[in-house]
Design a protein around this motif. Sequence first.
Motif, PDB file in Angstrom:
ATOM      1  N   LEU A 102      72.898  48.196 -22.084  1.00  0.00           N
ATOM      2  CA  LEU A 102      74.306  48.529 -22.245  1.00  0.00           C
ATOM      3  C   LEU A 102      74.640  48.789 -23.705  1.00  0.00           C
ATOM      4  CD1 LEU A 102      75.835  45.871 -19.833  1.00  0.00           C
ATOM      5  CD2 LEU A 102      75.848  48.351 -19.476  1.00  0.00           C
ATOM      6  N   TRP A 109      81.517  46.369 -12.091  1.00  0.00           N
ATOM      7  CA  TRP A 109      80.548  45.270 -11.946  1.00  0.00           C
ATOM      8  C   TRP A 109      80.791  44.549 -10.632  1.00  0.00           C
ATOM      9  CZ3 TRP A 109      84.271  45.802 -15.611  1.00  0.00           C
ATOM     10  CH2 TRP A 109      85.358  44.916 -15.560  1.00  0.00           C
ATOM     11  N   ASP A 123      80.464  51.915 -23.108  1.00  0.00           N
ATOM     12  CA  ASP A 123      80.047  52.320 -21.762  1.00  0.00           C
ATOM     13  C   ASP A 123      81.170  52.053 -20.761  1.00  0.00           C
ATOM     14  OD1 ASP A 123      77.534  53.170 -22.496  1.00  0.00           O
ATOM     15  OD2 ASP A 123      76.513  51.322 -21.907  1.00  0.00           O
ATOM     16  N   ARG A 166      75.676  49.882  -6.564  1.00  0.00           N
ATOM     17  CA  ARG A 166      75.079  51.083  -7.162  1.00  0.00           C
ATOM     18  C   ARG A 166      75.200  52.266  -6.214  1.00  0.00           C
ATOM     19  NH1 ARG A 166      68.789  51.357  -9.337  1.00  0.00           N
ATOM     20  NH2 ARG A 166      68.868  53.454 -10.213  1.00  0.00           N
ATOM     21  N   VAL A 223      82.187  51.145 -17.153  1.00  0.00           N
ATOM     22  CA  VAL A 223      81.426  50.397 -16.155  1.00  0.00           C
ATOM     23  C   VAL A 223      82.334  49.758 -15.102  1.00  0.00           C
ATOM     24  CG1 VAL A 223      79.524  49.843 -17.733  1.00  0.00           C
ATOM     25  CG2 VAL A 223      81.492  48.286 -17.553  1.00  0.00           C
ATOM     26  N   ILE A 250      76.011  45.122 -13.219  1.00  0.00           N
ATOM     27  CA  ILE A 250      76.860  46.088 -13.916  1.00  0.00           C
ATOM     28  C   ILE A 250      76.356  47.499 -13.632  1.00  0.00           C
ATOM     29  CG2 ILE A 250      77.725  46.832 -16.168  1.00  0.00           C
ATOM     30  CD1 ILE A 250      77.237  43.946 -17.153  1.00  0.00           C
ATOM     31  N   VAL A 251      77.282  48.394 -13.306  1.00  0.00           N
ATOM     32  CA  VAL A 251      76.937  49.776 -12.969  1.00  0.00           C
ATOM     33  C   VAL A 251      77.760  50.719 -13.840  1.00  0.00           C
ATOM     34  CG1 VAL A 251      76.904  51.536 -11.148  1.00  0.00           C
ATOM     35  CG2 VAL A 251      76.375  49.150 -10.587  1.00  0.00           C
ATOM     36  N   ARG A 252      77.098  51.670 -14.473  1.00  0.00           N
ATOM     37  CA  ARG A 252      77.809  52.681 -15.255  1.00  0.00           C
ATOM     38  C   ARG A 252      78.565  53.631 -14.325  1.00  0.00           C
ATOM     39  NH1 ARG A 252      73.383  51.898 -18.837  1.00  0.00           N
ATOM     40  NH2 ARG A 252      74.002  51.867 -21.037  1.00  0.00           N
ATOM     41  N   CYS A 311      71.201  44.538 -19.547  1.00  0.00           N
ATOM     42  CA  CYS A 311      71.005  45.845 -18.918  1.00  0.00           C
ATOM     43  C   CYS A 311      71.921  46.014 -17.713  1.00  0.00           C
ATOM     44  CB  CYS A 311      69.551  46.005 -18.473  1.00  0.00           C
ATOM     45  SG  CYS A 311      68.357  46.047 -19.826  1.00  0.00           S
ATOM     46  N   ASP A 312      72.132  47.265 -17.325  1.00  0.00           N
ATOM     47  CA  ASP A 312      72.827  47.543 -16.072  1.00  0.00           C
ATOM     48  C   ASP A 312      71.832  47.443 -14.919  1.00  0.00           C
ATOM     49  OD1 ASP A 312      71.324  49.883 -16.081  1.00  0.00           O
ATOM     50  OD2 ASP A 312      73.013  51.191 -16.561  1.00  0.00           O
TER      51      ASP A 312
END
Length: 366
Positions: free
Chosen positions: A85, A93, A89, A315, A91, A146-148, A78-79
Amino acid sequence: MPESSLAAIFTGTDKPLETRSYPLPELKSEEVLIRITCCTICGSDLHTYEGRRSTPLPTILGHEILGEVAALPEVAPCDVAGHTLSIGDRVTWSIAASCNQCFYCTHGLPAKCDQLFKYGHEAINTEHPLSGGLAEYCHLAPGTAIVRIPESLPDAVACPANCATATVVAALRIGGGCQDETVLIQGAGMLGLSATALMALRGAKHIIVSDINPQRLEQATLFGATHTVSVAEGNADLAEVIERTTSGRGVDLAIELSGAADSIQAGLQYVRIGGRYVLVGSVFPAPDVPISAEWIVRRWLTIRGVHNYAPEDLREAVAFLEKAHTRYPLDTLVSKNFLLSQAEQAVQYAIRERPHRVAVLPAEGH
């Protein structure tokens, strides 16, 4: 999917980057394979390249990286928002992967994890060769935040998020915010201009930016600075502006981003009684700074150091960029693009011209 990835390899100072190929990994639990779309060259990359800071060799430099999810293990991780994920996607990180279990991870300092795996700073090995941004692919380790990235954010704006932007978000968090306050930002480079825009959005009353470069000071006004001051000839003008702006009290918060010893010594004098001073730029060897303990005690000063950041800062950095990029010219901070095959030229250009950032793109069309 190809079977291998090209990468520009750093083998030591005074040696040009070498292009090599490495097989793509078979992913284990919680790992992710990223197809890199952009990597910006950070000042710390240049410090390493020029020998001012050490790193295990050989390595793939580059930690300000943007990319798309290319492959996932059987159970996709998951993010940071807790969303699973998916392939494709877009992303960014965290600059490092942390174990989330050691003393530092459980005490709010994942950037100092006992088992830290730091992108752009790891020695190449057979198990995990692809760990830097100057490559076509990057292999993310377990424990990576991890961030979208929103589609509205251009690559040039989003790419520095996981170093420059997240670091200044952490500095402001540690510094206690800036709403209705007078702040001093020492250094108008990539971090300084990002910090200026961040503080403007967070409601700072006065934002004083100092630097030795007149062009960067001129830029600072476009990012929300209310006062800009050259310290190329000393600190007299800066002292006068702070005196006038704060009725002699001093600034509520100062953030030092240059790492210069004389800048730090001066900044200590400009923080008001009960004020806060956050040191960020001292990430390379420099002369020690003499500090009066009595000055700190009698003035109730808070002095903090910030090196990297926590996942929530990344984030928040992306959220800030989404709000700020239409208001401030963040896209102009990446001034030139190079292909991965031109990575050595990109580094030499960055050393010679000292732009805020240059970008390395793996292939045409990215």
